[in-house]
Design an enzyme around this catalytic site. Structure first.
Site: not given
Ligand code: AMP
Ligand code: ZN
Length: 114
Positions: A33-34, A89, A97-98, A102, A104
């Site tokens: 994760d960025i 999420n 958000e994206v 995905h 996490h």
């Protein structure tokens, strides 16, 4: 495989924008994760564009299983051998958000006990 040309995670999966990739196979890719929230913070995604967990059906059972099975392996390999947290999420209410599915995977030595 279905890709969304405007999707940042599709671009990562296709190598069009850089990421710190920790796993890559024909169906999945995982990267750091960025904005890591813990010392180890990975994202596991399917290469195919699936918007969120809200869009899945029985045809996705196998890919979802593969994503989960990958999590403990990557946690072990990336400095979180004693456990980890997984978060998905989903949608507006889930704070997504994206909009490319995905998982996490959060952990690392200093997150023990949180
Ligand atoms: P969410 O959709 O709320 O589950 O979170 C999306 C996650 O993607 C956030 O933790 C972001 O830090 C992460 N993220 C967004 N863009 C990138 C990127 N280019 N590379 C790696 N992680 C990213
Ligand atoms: Zn996508």
């Amino acid at each position: 495989m279905a890709h969304d040309p405007n999707c940042i995670f599709c671009k990562i999966a296709q190598g069009q924008i850089p990421a710190q990739v920790v796993h890559s196979d024909t169906e999945l890719i995982a990267f750091k994760d960025i904005h890591p929230k813990t010392p180890m913070h990975l994202l596991i995604i399917p290469r195919a564009h699936i918007e969120s967990l809200q869009q899945v059906d029985a045809s996705h059972q196998e890919i979802l299983g593969k994503m989960l099975v990958l999590a403990p392996k990557l946690a072990r390999e990336n400095g979180s051998p004693d456990g980890f947290r997984t978060i998905i999420n989903t949608g507006r209410v889930g704070g997504q958000e994206v909009y490319h599915l995905h998982i996490h995977v959060l952990g690392g030595p200093s997150s023990v006990g949180r």
